[in-house]
Design an enzyme around this catalytic site. Structure first.
Site, PDB file in Angstrom:
ATOM      1  N   HIS A  38      -9.570 -26.019  -0.595  1.00 35.04           N
ATOM      2  CA  HIS A  38     -10.566 -26.846  -1.299  1.00 35.04           C
ATOM      3  C   HIS A  38     -11.550 -26.009  -2.115  1.00 35.04           C
ATOM      4  CE1 HIS A  38      -9.167 -30.465   0.515  1.00 35.04           C
ATOM      5  NE2 HIS A  38      -9.483 -30.104   1.743  1.00 35.04           N
TER       6      HIS A  38
HETATM    7 ZN   LIG Z   1      -6.688 -30.867   5.184  1.00 33.37          ZN
END
Ligand SMILES: [Zn+2]
Length: 677
Positions: A163
């Site tokens: 992320h």
């Molecule tokens: Zn994840």
């Protein structure tokens, strides 16, 4: 050259990565990104005998006699600033480094503030050190694979990375480990490690990986994740210019087609969907890309048992996916841990992957059928990537390119039907007042002349006829002579005509042809859209025509999805006293006919209808469902011995004609007849 098959599988682990912990500790339960995650996986590998846990004195013998019996430990080391900054901005690096200079109090406040919304991050006094080791471990793992020191390898690392954007940490991630390792390998082995495939099976979209390589032709990023229309984490970025995880985000510039988002419509996906995605999308594109190395961003939060992910991928399925990826890049495969929060699920899944890496054949497994919505997503991914990959092209049509000479087949068929009905029975289009006119409406309702004077009327509301086509398996083209149109309605109309019925033939297209539509594949309308379209039409016909006629015997026949029209008419207009009987042929949803205001409606429907349901309908497979559909509101339901509309209509024609004949001009004042009592 050493045979790769005789090389050991590598394994990178370092206890110090557990030191990244939440400074905002409190009475609340553990954060899901729990330091024990990596320890549990390591314990499992030791317990299963994949990682050596005996005494050092045996090591020499093992290395000599059975060098591939255990995984080879790859030591983790801190990544350098230079390595991190192949991907991240120096500011981003400094932000993480400064965490180690902060007081516990400052860290607590920071953690508290970051642990919400899209940032979703916690930090602690040792986060910087752990993040460097995680990235460094990932680099060493991939380098050992790229250099051929190991056959393949598994990096059991945290904090995760996928992320983290190039300039912002987020989603439990500080540095984006896999892109950093990719860049380092590409720089150090420019000839042998030029093209890299990153396959991300974490249940969340790896927004960071995608955006770092969005314009890079040498990194193919394929992610399988829950998207839920952008509502599932990481969702949509604040800046709408930044691409999200939707399947139409295919990369930009030279990177077009190098970003593949297999974006599931909902949670609940499992082995059937993941293996179908691998067989239909992942492996064909991966082979065409032909990478020099493959890295798995291996989150195990799509695993069965992970509550956060809500999916059901089993350890055998992870083994099969790993096995398929091992067939690429001469087996140069590095697996790097990302998310996964159920300690039991991640350790069992990781074990299945590690065993496969070491050469254990994946276990035998039964593949469950694929969810229909998921299958549609795969078709849409295929269409989105058809411009960039040869293997995605067969069967995909570029509608825009077809030009003005193209007509949608359902309009052509309806035009033909009109011609036949007009020649044989002099049927003509009925005028329908509409706000917008589309081609699909031109011949939608056809009637026999003099309808208003008829004593008996048969109204047939039906789906477009079925098409059976056999494409040329080489290039998916269809020669018209290899296609067949199945129209079960014709014989009913013929019978009605011979028996002096007035006839209303209503065609309900599954799509209203808009000339501006360019999608290669348009799915059928959902129930709501269909209902709106049908409601308007049948109520219009009732209010402006049928209601005003003196017809004594009105019969309704519903065929396929369009039988919704009969439910809609019965529940929206007080018309049952004017209807002599209803016949439906059902292959899809069974529709209840009931009314809040007319409590007798369901009873009336049960007594005055025949509802033939296809033999392979789901309602026959489950005892409770079968009981349910036999209730009054579903009408006179019968299981047909036949499958499909056309065969059912053929099979039951005689019964239906008898049913109608018996009811012609009989007393329908609402009194029950003798035999019904
Ligand atoms: Zn994840």
């Amino acid at each position: 050259m050493r045979r790769r098959g005789l090389l050991p599988t590598g394994c990178c682990y370092d206890d110090r990565m557990k030191l990244h912990a939440n400074a905002d500790f409190g009475p609340l339960p553990h954060h899901p990104e729990d330091p024990r995650r990596i320890e549990e996986i390591m314990k499992m590998l030791k317990k299963a005998g994949l990682v050596f846990s005996g005494s050092d004195s045996e090591l020499l013998d093992i290395l000599r006699d059975a060098p591939t019996k255990y995984m080879w430990r790859i030591p983790a080391r801190p990544a350098t600033k230079q390595e991190i900054c192949t991907v991240h901005t120096p500011r981003h690096f400094d932000w993480v480094r400064e965490l180690s200079d902060m007081s516990t109090r400052e860290l607590r406040v920071l953690s508290h503030n970051l642990d919400q919304g899209r940032a979703s991050l916690y930090v602690g006094g040792m986060s910087y050190e752990a993040a460097l080791l995680s990235a460094g471990g990932c680099i060493e793992t991939c380098k050992n694979v790229a250099a051929g020191h190991v056959k393949n390898a598994f990096a059991i690392i945290r904090p995760p990375g996928h992320h983290a954007e190039y300039d912002t940490p987020m989603g439990f991630c500080l540095f984006n480990n896999v892109p950093v390792a990719t860049k380092v390998c590409q720089n150090e082995y420019p000839d042998t490690c030029r093209k890299v495939l990153i396959l991300d099976w974490d249940v969340h979209h790896g927004n960071g990986v995608q955006n770092i390589f969005y314009e890079d032709p040498n990194v193919l990023y394929i992610s399988l994740h829950v998207y839920e229309n952008g509502n599932f984490y990481p969702g949509k970025p604040e800046n709408p210019m930044i691409p999200d995880g939707d399947l139409d985000k295919v990369g930009e510039g030279l990177g077009q087609g190098r970003n593949v988002n297999i974006a599931w419509p909902s949670q609940g996906m499992g082995d059937g969907e993941y293996l179908a995605a691998f067989q239909k999308i992942v492996m064909p594109i991966a082979h065409e890309f032909n990478p020099d190395m493959v890295i798995i961003s291996a989150g195990f939060d799509a695993a069965d048992g992970d509550e956060l992910g809500g999916c059901f991928v089993t350890p055998p399925c992870y083994a099969h996916m790993t096995h398929m990826l091992m067939s690429l890049a001469g087996g140069k495969l590095a697996v790097c841990l990302e998310g996964g929060y159920n300690l039991k699920a991640i350790s069992h899944s990781a074990l299945a992957v590690a065993r496969t890496l070491m050469g254990e054949p994946p276990p035998q497994m039964e593949i469950p059928p694929i969810n229909k919505e998921a299958a549609r997503v795969l078709t849409r991914v295929q269409a989105a990537h058809a411009p960039y990959w040869e293997c995605m092209r067969p069967g995909i049509i570029d509608v825009q390119e077809l030009g003005d000479n193209a007509a949608r087949l359902h309009d052509v068929i309806r035009g033909y039907q009109r011609q036949v009905l007009s020649e044989k029975y002099s049927m003509i289009p009925l005028f329908i007042q509409r706000e917008v006119l589309y081609k699909s409406f031109e011949n939608q309702v056809l009637v026999t002349p003099g309808l208003q004077a008829k004593r008996k009327i048969l109204l047939v509301i039906h789906d477009p006829p079925e098409l059976r086509v056999m494409p040329d398996l080489v290039d998916n083209t269809v020669d018209p002579h290899n296609g067949h149109v199945l129209d079960g309605v014709v014989s009913y109309i013929d019978w009605a005509h011979k028996n002096d019925f007035g006839i209303l033939d209503i065609n309900i297209p599954h799509y209203i042809t808009h000339p501006e539509d360019i999608d290669a594949f348009t799915p059928r309308p959902n129930e709501k859209t269909l209902q709106r379209q049908i409601l308007e039409l049948v109520c219009y016909i009732w209010d402006n025509y049928l209601q005003l006629y003196d017809v004594e015997d009105l019969f309704l026949v519903g065929v396929g999805n369009a039988y919704l029209g009969i439910k809609v008419l019965l529940t929206n207009r007080d018309c049952k006293s004017r209807i002599a009987g209803v016949v439906n042929f059902v292959t899809g949803n069974l529709r209840p006919v009931k009314s809040e205001t007319d409590t007798e409606l369901s009873t009336w429907y049960k007594r005055n209808s025949l509802v033939y349901v296809t033999n392979d309908h789901a309602c026959w497979r489950d005892e409770d469902l079968t009981k349910k559909v036999l209730k009054r509101r579903f009408g006179g339901v019968q299981r047909s011995p036949e499958v499909g509309l056309n065969r059912m209509m053929d099979r039951h024609a005689k019964e239906v004609f008898e049913f109608i004949n018996e009811r012609v001009s009989q007393d329908r004042s609402g009194n029950t007849t003798e035999e019904e009592k």
